[in-house]
Each structure stands twice: as C-alpha cells, then as structure tokens.
Write a protein that holds these residues in place. Sequence first.
Motif, short mmCIF file in Angstrom:
data_model
loop_
_atom_site.label_atom_id
_atom_site.label_comp_id
_atom_site.label_asym_id
_atom_site.label_seq_id
_atom_site.Cartn_x
_atom_site.Cartn_y
_atom_site.Cartn_z
N THR A 58 9.37 24.17 -6.08
CA THR A 58 8.57 24.50 -7.26
C THR A 58 7.32 23.64 -7.35
O THR A 58 6.40 23.96 -8.11
N ASN A 59 7.26 22.52 -6.60
CA ASN A 59 6.12 21.62 -6.72
C ASN A 59 5.95 20.81 -5.44
O ASN A 59 6.84 20.76 -4.59
N ALA A 60 4.79 20.20 -5.32
CA ALA A 60 4.50 19.33 -4.17
C ALA A 60 3.50 18.28 -4.62
O ALA A 60 2.71 18.50 -5.54
N THR A 61 3.54 17.14 -3.96
CA THR A 61 2.62 16.05 -4.24
C THR A 61 1.93 15.62 -2.95
O THR A 61 2.61 15.36 -1.95
N ALA A 62 0.61 15.58 -2.98
CA ALA A 62 -0.18 15.10 -1.84
C ALA A 62 -0.71 13.72 -2.20
O ALA A 62 -1.62 13.59 -3.03
N LEU A 63 -0.11 12.70 -1.62
CA LEU A 63 -0.46 11.31 -1.93
C LEU A 63 -1.40 10.76 -0.85
O LEU A 63 -1.00 10.58 0.30
N SER A 64 -2.64 10.49 -1.23
CA SER A 64 -3.60 9.91 -0.29
C SER A 64 -3.40 8.41 -0.17
O SER A 64 -3.19 7.72 -1.17
N ILE A 65 -3.45 7.92 1.06
CA ILE A 65 -3.29 6.49 1.34
C ILE A 65 -4.63 5.97 1.85
O ILE A 65 -5.08 6.40 2.92
N PRO A 66 -5.29 5.08 1.13
CA PRO A 66 -6.61 4.59 1.56
C PRO A 66 -6.54 3.93 2.92
O PRO A 66 -5.61 3.17 3.21
N ARG A 67 -7.54 4.18 3.73
CA ARG A 67 -7.57 3.54 5.06
C ARG A 67 -7.79 2.04 4.94
O ARG A 67 -7.38 1.28 5.81
N ASP A 68 -8.45 1.59 3.85
CA ASP A 68 -8.75 0.17 3.65
C ASP A 68 -7.67 -0.55 2.85
O ASP A 68 -7.89 -1.65 2.35
N LEU A 69 -6.51 0.08 2.71
CA LEU A 69 -5.38 -0.57 2.04
C LEU A 69 -4.81 -1.65 2.96
O LEU A 69 -4.46 -1.38 4.12
N VAL A 70 -4.72 -2.87 2.47
CA VAL A 70 -4.20 -3.97 3.28
C VAL A 70 -2.68 -3.95 3.24
O VAL A 70 -2.07 -3.94 2.16
N VAL A 71 -2.07 -3.91 4.43
CA VAL A 71 -0.62 -3.81 4.55
C VAL A 71 -0.14 -4.71 5.68
O VAL A 71 -0.93 -5.23 6.46
N ASP A 72 1.17 -4.86 5.76
CA ASP A 72 1.79 -5.49 6.92
C ASP A 72 2.32 -4.38 7.82
O ASP A 72 3.30 -3.70 7.46
N VAL A 73 1.68 -4.16 8.96
CA VAL A 73 2.15 -3.13 9.89
C VAL A 73 3.39 -3.67 10.61
O VAL A 73 3.33 -4.72 11.23
N PRO A 74 4.54 -2.97 10.51
CA PRO A 74 5.78 -3.49 11.09
C PRO A 74 5.86 -3.26 12.60
O PRO A 74 5.07 -2.50 13.18
N ASP A 75 6.81 -3.92 13.23
CA ASP A 75 7.12 -3.63 14.63
C ASP A 75 7.50 -2.15 14.74
O ASP A 75 8.13 -1.59 13.83
N CYS A 76 7.14 -1.53 15.84
CA CYS A 76 7.52 -0.13 16.04
C CYS A 76 7.76 0.13 17.52
O CYS A 76 7.32 -0.65 18.38
N GLN A 77 8.45 1.21 17.81
CA GLN A 77 8.74 1.58 19.19
C GLN A 77 7.99 2.86 19.55
O GLN A 77 7.92 3.81 18.76
N VAL A 78 7.44 2.86 20.76
CA VAL A 78 6.67 4.00 21.26
C VAL A 78 7.34 4.53 22.52
O VAL A 78 7.70 3.76 23.41
N LYS A 79 7.51 5.84 22.58
CA LYS A 79 8.15 6.45 23.76
C LYS A 79 7.14 6.53 24.91
O LYS A 79 6.03 7.00 24.74
N GLN A 80 7.57 6.09 26.09
CA GLN A 80 6.76 6.12 27.29
C GLN A 80 6.97 7.43 28.05
O GLN A 80 7.97 8.14 27.83
N PRO A 81 6.06 7.77 28.98
CA PRO A 81 6.20 9.02 29.75
C PRO A 81 7.52 9.14 30.49
O PRO A 81 8.03 10.24 30.69
#
Length: 570
Positions: free
Chosen positions: A189-212
């Motif tokens: 019945t509803n939806a929310t589009a939440l914009s996240i500013p590119r200049d928002l200061v955050v702590d980027v956490p560790d993450c895993q990336v899949k290799q070929p």
Amino acid sequence: MDAQGRGRADDIDPADQWVLNPHTGDYELRLTPSAGQSGVPSPRRAAPRGGGQRRDSPQGGGGGRRDVPPQRRRREAPAVQEQGPGRRRSRPKKKSKAKKIMLWTSGGMAMVVLVGAGFGYWYWEHLNGNITSQDVVGAKDGFAKDEAINILVMGTDKRTGKGNEGYGDKGSVGHADTNVLLHVSKDRTNATALSIPRDLVVDVPDCQVKQPDGSLKTIKGTPNVRFNTSLGQDDRDPGCVMKTVKAVTGITVDHFMTADFNAVKTLSSAVGGVSVCVGKDVNDPDSHLKLSAGTHNLQGEQALAFLRTRHSFGNQGDLDRIKVQQQFLGSLARKMSSSDTLTNPRKLTSLAEAATKALTVDKGIGSLNSLKDLALEIRKVPPKNLSFTTVPVIDNPAEPTPVTVVVNPTAGPPVFDAIKNDVSLTETKKKQKEKQDAKLKGPKSAASAVRVNIYNGSGRTGAAQETLTELQNTEGVLKSSQMGNKPNQAKTSLEYAPDQADQARRLADIMGLPASALKEGKSEKNDQGLPAMTLILGGDFKGAGTPVDGASAKAPEVDKTTADKAVCAK
C-alpha cells in the motif's frame, strides 16, 4: 457410338471424363479424353467455349440442354497405368475459391502465430541478455510477494563506457554519488524512498567481495569517511554499500541496482521525456543546464544536466540537489505508470530496452522474469503513498567550516525505525488498517492455555530465554518453550493455525504485539509433541516485559514529498 450411345468421340463433353487418380484414390476430371476409357457420369458442367456444341438430348439435337444421366456406382480402382507418349497425367481436381481463401487464411494465421511466438521468445531472450548482474555478499535470492522489500538504488559517477564520456573526473572508480533506499511495504500500500547524502560521514565496515574464481576477499573498513566511498574505493562492490547502509540505519538491504550517467539519458528518452518545474531561470555552466522558469519536458542530455546541477537551487549544496533528484524521480514514476506509457507499444519497447541495458543488479533479481515481477509489485503502490525523504542530518560538528554532514541523533532513528517496522510516512488506506486491527478483536484464551515456541531472530543474545522466563514466571504462559535461534529479522512475528486465533490474541495482548505481527498460517509441534504457535523475536524486540509496538508506531514528522505531486525547484 460409345458404350453409352453418345455419338462421336469428339462430341464427348469433358465433364463426362472422370478417371482414377492413383495418388489420391479419387476420381478426377481428365480434360483430354483417352481412347478405351469409360467415363463416370457426374453433375454436368457447361460445354467448353468455341467449337463444342451443347447436347440437349441423347439424340444430340435441339437447342436445349440434355438430361444428365444418373450417377454410376464407383468402380473398383483400375491398375495404375504408366504414362505413355500420347497420354497426359490427370489434373487434380480444382479447389473452390472459398476453400482456397480458407486454406490461405488459416495457413497465414498459423504462420503469424508461429512467427510471433518465435519473435516473442527471441525478443524475451534478447532483453534477458541485456541485463548485467553481479554476485555480491548479502543480496537475497529473489524476493517474496508477501514480504517487505528493501532495494538500494545507486547512481555512480563512473565516467567510462559509451555515453559516459565528458563528465568531469575521467579517472573515477565509480563512487556511490546518488543513493536511494527504496522500501516497499509488505502489503504494497505504500513505499518510502530514503535518500542518503553522498557527503554523509560514516564508518564504512569491513566487507567481503566475491572474486572471479569464487573466493572471497575481505576489504578492511574505513572510519570517518564520506558515504560515497563505500562503493568503488579500495575495490568495494555494491555489497559493501549494502553493509554500510545496515551499519548506519539498522535496515537490512535485500537487493541493489546501479545506474551510470548514460542510464539517465536512455531511460528519460525511452518514456518520451520527464516533466520538471523550475521556479526561476537556470544557467549552470558546470552541468550545462539552461532552462527558463516554468515547466519543461527533459530527456537525454538535458535530463542528466538537471540531475547533476548543484549550483542552481537552494543553498547550492548536495542536500538541495537531492531534492531536485527526488522531484525528477517522482515525475519519472508518474510517467512510467501513466496510460500514455503503458498503452504505447513503442514506448514500452524502448523502456524495456533502456532499463535492461542501463541497470546492473544483483544475481537474486538478475533475470527478466525477476525484474518483471519486481516491477509489478512496486507498481501496486499508489503514487500518493510513495514518499521521498532524506536521512535527517546536521552539519558535521568536527569541521570548523562544515562541508560534510552526520546523522541527526534525534530525528534520524525514528525514520530508520519506521522503515524497519514497515510504517508508512503517508496515510495509507483506512480499510487496510481496519483489516489488520480486526486480528486483535475477538475472544482471548486464558494465558495457561497458550502454547508457543519461542525463537530468537532479534540478533540480541539471550532474548528468547529472557522472554520465556517472563512469560512463565510473570504472565502464566506455562506451555511455552525456548527453541533457539532463527535468522535475524526486522520485526517480531507470531504465526498460528486458524483454531489458535484466541491464543494469538492473548499472547499479543500480553506482549504488546501489533496486529501486523500476527500471521494466520500453521502450527508446529512443541517439545511435548503438541501443536504450538511460532513466535520469532525480531529487531523491534526491546526486552522482556516491554511492549513490541513495531508497526503500530506513528510515522515520524519528516520533510517529505510524494510521487503524485509536482513541485518546482527553487
């Protein structure tokens, strides 16, 4: 005279000459008579024009037409005769004009159906081949039509590739410059589009990336950086952005979509342009946007310039550019759902081509079938209930002259909680709320009659045991069992069989569960082998004895717009 007493052979009417066609087993007319063959009489045709005299009687006299002799019984089929020098093959019987038309029409229709089906299959596969998908850690495998969906839509500043040339930093690795978290409610019945500013200061956490080769590479996190560096920087992929969103908001992202500069141009052109309004004349030499005050229909390069401008409206910063982008997205949503687009085959085809070529998505939705089903689910949301808002922020207090922002510690969490708990920022249909609330109305069993299995899906250690102790020692729910952990989920849920509705209402009353937490389904066995309800504690669990009010919470007051209304950028 022949055996029938008809006179000379050259006076014989061709309509009387019928011979067996050995290929079909039927008797057919032979226009050139052959000696030694007897004709099989049949309904008479008119005599050939020129030279042949009509015979009106067996005696051959007069000007009237002679009587047609009665039909003979068909003879046994003669042996197949070899074609000789003076003998021609018999001609096949001619089909009537009506039969020819019918055969040609049915054959033509069959051809159209076959060709159409073949083309449809080919085109479907063609569109399927357009889609670019990426396997990332954290994305779900598909989506359920009876659950809320969270999709992270990202626009990158990547300058490489066809259509992306000439837009500034050619060496960009493709940062997450435009970020919209789209939450589609469980009931659509509803939806929310939440914009996240590119200049928002955050702590980027560790993450895993899949290799070929299928292996995983761990990329170390970075504290106190802009949000847009969660993509591209240090080889981070969209899965890293999804994990960063979870770290900042507490909201689990199910899927992602990324688009580059060229996607804006092709999508806006595919729908025939997007209507925007500006409250003043605009001339931005950086983005090359030049518009007079008023309403304009933008596509291609102009549409991209409108989205990229940051020196034309408001305080000429990124937050004001976000408002302009939200205006554009709302107008695009109206255009895509309009009858002018949905009933126009050319626009639909162009849109399908543009969308499948423009977007990169995760493997979980990386097929045309999945994207089609997802689009149909999103389209159920009325434009008036599609809200656009931005993460509440304040200037970064760590900067003497602030150029970045941080999450507003007071206004931010209520917005995040609303999305986690599936609360609409707009007033949804009254009937839907009444239908949900009706689950809590009716008789309630005694607490001693409630049988429930308790699982911990909150991510909080010991939550299930804590709840079990509270229910048994304080509330009298003695037939309760602690069953261990379940995968984390945002909201607490209670599933029950139809004949357990009175127990569900009692437990909802004890724990302060909202109507949205109750789901009629089936029971499971408890540790005594008896049927029991299934309670899964979610992220909205605050502690034993504290009401789980979840979706019953009121929507926070936020600065927002909705997709059904056009606003002017100033």
